[in-house]
Design a protein around this motif. Structure first.
Motif, PDB file in Angstrom:
ATOM      1  N   TYR A 166       0.822   5.717  -0.527  1.00  0.00           N
ATOM      2  CA  TYR A 166      -0.059   7.015  -0.848  1.00  0.00           C
ATOM      3  C   TYR A 166       0.723   7.908  -1.834  1.00  0.00           C
ATOM      4  O   TYR A 166       1.611   8.021  -2.105  1.00  0.00           O
ATOM      5  N   SER A 205      -9.125   7.907  -4.891  1.00  0.00           N
ATOM      6  CA  SER A 205      -8.688   9.275  -4.551  1.00  0.00           C
ATOM      7  C   SER A 205     -10.017   9.995  -3.900  1.00  0.00           C
ATOM      8  O   SER A 205     -11.129   9.727  -4.748  1.00  0.00           O
ATOM      9  N   ARG A 251       0.664  -1.264  -0.101  1.00  0.00           N
ATOM     10  CA  ARG A 251       0.044  -0.064  -0.074  1.00  0.00           C
ATOM     11  C   ARG A 251       0.856   1.275   0.048  1.00  0.00           C
ATOM     12  O   ARG A 251       1.899   1.240   0.722  1.00  0.00           O
ATOM     13  N   SER A 289      -9.319   7.997   1.099  1.00  0.00           N
ATOM     14  CA  SER A 289      -9.058   7.287  -0.118  1.00  0.00           C
ATOM     15  C   SER A 289      -8.672   5.783   0.292  1.00  0.00           C
ATOM     16  O   SER A 289      -9.216   4.946  -0.540  1.00  0.00           O
ATOM     17  N   CYS A 290      -8.229   5.518   1.371  1.00  0.00           N
ATOM     18  CA  CYS A 290      -7.733   4.097   1.622  1.00  0.00           C
ATOM     19  C   CYS A 290      -9.207   3.436   1.986  1.00  0.00           C
ATOM     20  O   CYS A 290      -9.230   2.214   1.776  1.00  0.00           O
ATOM     21  N   GLU A 291      -9.909   4.026   2.797  1.00  0.00           N
ATOM     22  CA  GLU A 291     -11.240   3.506   2.893  1.00  0.00           C
ATOM     23  C   GLU A 291     -12.023   3.150   1.471  1.00  0.00           C
ATOM     24  O   GLU A 291     -12.799   2.170   1.538  1.00  0.00           O
ATOM     25  N   CYS A 310      -4.765   6.788  -2.280  1.00  0.00           N
ATOM     26  CA  CYS A 310      -4.322   5.595  -1.603  1.00  0.00           C
ATOM     27  C   CYS A 310      -4.347   4.437  -2.774  1.00  0.00           C
ATOM     28  O   CYS A 310      -5.133   4.401  -3.762  1.00  0.00           O
ATOM     29  N   PHE A 335      -3.083   0.143  -3.991  1.00  0.00           N
ATOM     30  CA  PHE A 335      -2.675  -0.903  -3.410  1.00  0.00           C
ATOM     31  C   PHE A 335      -1.876  -1.454  -4.956  1.00  0.00           C
ATOM     32  O   PHE A 335      -2.677  -1.574  -5.896  1.00  0.00           O
ATOM     33  N   ALA A 337     -10.182   2.232  -1.421  1.00  0.00           N
ATOM     34  CA  ALA A 337      -9.185   1.480  -2.218  1.00  0.00           C
ATOM     35  C   ALA A 337      -9.153   0.181  -1.481  1.00  0.00           C
ATOM     36  O   ALA A 337      -9.189  -0.865  -2.389  1.00  0.00           O
ATOM     37  N   LEU A 338      -9.312  -0.090  -0.394  1.00  0.00           N
ATOM     38  CA  LEU A 338      -9.250  -1.450   0.169  1.00  0.00           C
ATOM     39  C   LEU A 338     -10.334  -2.411  -0.271  1.00  0.00           C
ATOM     40  O   LEU A 338     -10.039  -3.469  -0.826  1.00  0.00           O
ATOM     41  N   GLU A 378      -5.736  10.967   2.446  1.00  0.00           N
ATOM     42  CA  GLU A 378      -5.327   9.443   2.556  1.00  0.00           C
ATOM     43  C   GLU A 378      -6.150   8.558   3.181  1.00  0.00           C
ATOM     44  O   GLU A 378      -6.475   7.474   2.660  1.00  0.00           O
ATOM     45  N   GLN A 379      -6.610   9.057   4.170  1.00  0.00           N
ATOM     46  CA  GLN A 379      -7.642   7.932   4.935  1.00  0.00           C
ATOM     47  C   GLN A 379      -8.817   7.789   4.089  1.00  0.00           C
ATOM     48  O   GLN A 379      -9.316   6.506   4.122  1.00  0.00           O
TER      49      GLN A 379
END
Length: 192
Positions: free
Chosen positions: A143, A166, A141, A174-176, A149, A151, A178-179, A171-172
Motif C-alpha cells: 500500500y 489509486s 502487494r 484501490s486494490c479492487e 495499492c 502489485f 489494481a488486481l 486502499e481497498q
C-alpha cells in the motif's frame, strides 16, 4: 485623471505579474510527481539503497522487457474491460519506464511501470508488503502512503513490473482496481 490612475494600476499589476512569473527553478521538467508520497505519480516501491540509482534514460534498458513499451502491457481489450482511458506513455519515475491511465466514470488512476534492473527483492514499502502471486508470477502487494495499492510482479531476480492504482485514497478500492489490471498485465509477461 481616473483614466490615468486606472492605467497606472493596470500597468503595475502587469509588471507585478511578469516579475512574479519570471523566476526559474533549475532541474528537469516533469509531469507533477508526488514522489515520496507513493501515489500513482510517485514511486510507490522505491528501490533499496543497495541498488544502482542510475536513471534508465542514461543507458539503454536491459532485461526481458528492455524493448517493451509499458502501455503495450495492456491491450485494447484490457483497456476497455478495465474501463481505462487517457493513456500517457513515456513517463520516467525513478529507474522505471511507465504508462499512466485514468478511469472512465470516476476519479482514479492506474500506472504500469517496468523496472529493468530492480526485482521484487528491491521493493521497499512503508506500510505493508504481502507475498501474493499474480497468475503464474511471484508478486508482492503493498500500500502506498496515499491510499494506493500496488502489485510488483517478478520478471527475473533483477526485473519487475509494477501495477499501481489509486482511488479516493482508499486502499481497498484501490486494490479492487489494481488486481484485475495486474492480472491482465501478467498475461503478457515472459515466464519468470
Amino acid at each position: 485623471m481616473k483614466r490615468f490612475a486606472m492605467a497606472a494600476t493596470l500597468g503595475v499589476a502587469c509588471v507585478a505579474t511578469l516579475v512574479g512569473c519570471s523566476s526559474q527553478t533549475p532541474g528537469v521538467p516533469s509531469a507533477g510527481s508526488t514522489a515520496g508520497q507513493g501515489g500513482p505519480s510517485g514511486d510507490p516501491f522505491p528501490t533499496s539503497a543497495k541498488s544502482s540509482s542510475t536513471p534508465s534514460s542514461s543507458k539503454p534498458p536491459k532485461g526481458p522487457l528492455a524493448g517493451a513499451a509499458p502501455c503495450t502491457l495492456l491491450g485494447a481489450s484490457d483497456i476497455s474491460a478495465l474501463g481505462l482511458k487517457d493513456q500517457k506513455e513515456g513517463l520516467a519515475v525513478g529507474d522505471s519506464r511507465s504508462c499512466d491511465f485514468h478511469y472512465s466514470g470516476f476519479i482514479a488512476s492506474l500506472k504500469v511501470a517496468i523496472y529493468d534492473e530492480h526485482g521484487i527483492g528491491d521493493v521497499q514499502d512503508r506500510t505493508q508488503l504481502t507475498q501474493m502471486p499474480v497468475g503464474k508470477h511471484e508478486a508482492v502487494r503493498g500500500y502506498t502512503g496515499a491510499g494506493g495499492c500496488a502489485f510488483a510482479i517478478k520478471i527475473t531476480e533483477s526485473s519487475r513490473v509494477d501495477v499501481v492504482a489509486s482511488r479516493d485514497g482508499n486502499e481497498q478500492k484501490s486494490c479492487e482496481l489494481a488486481l484485475p489490471a495486474a492480472q491482465a498485465v501478467e498475461q503478457k509477461l515472459p515466464s519468470s
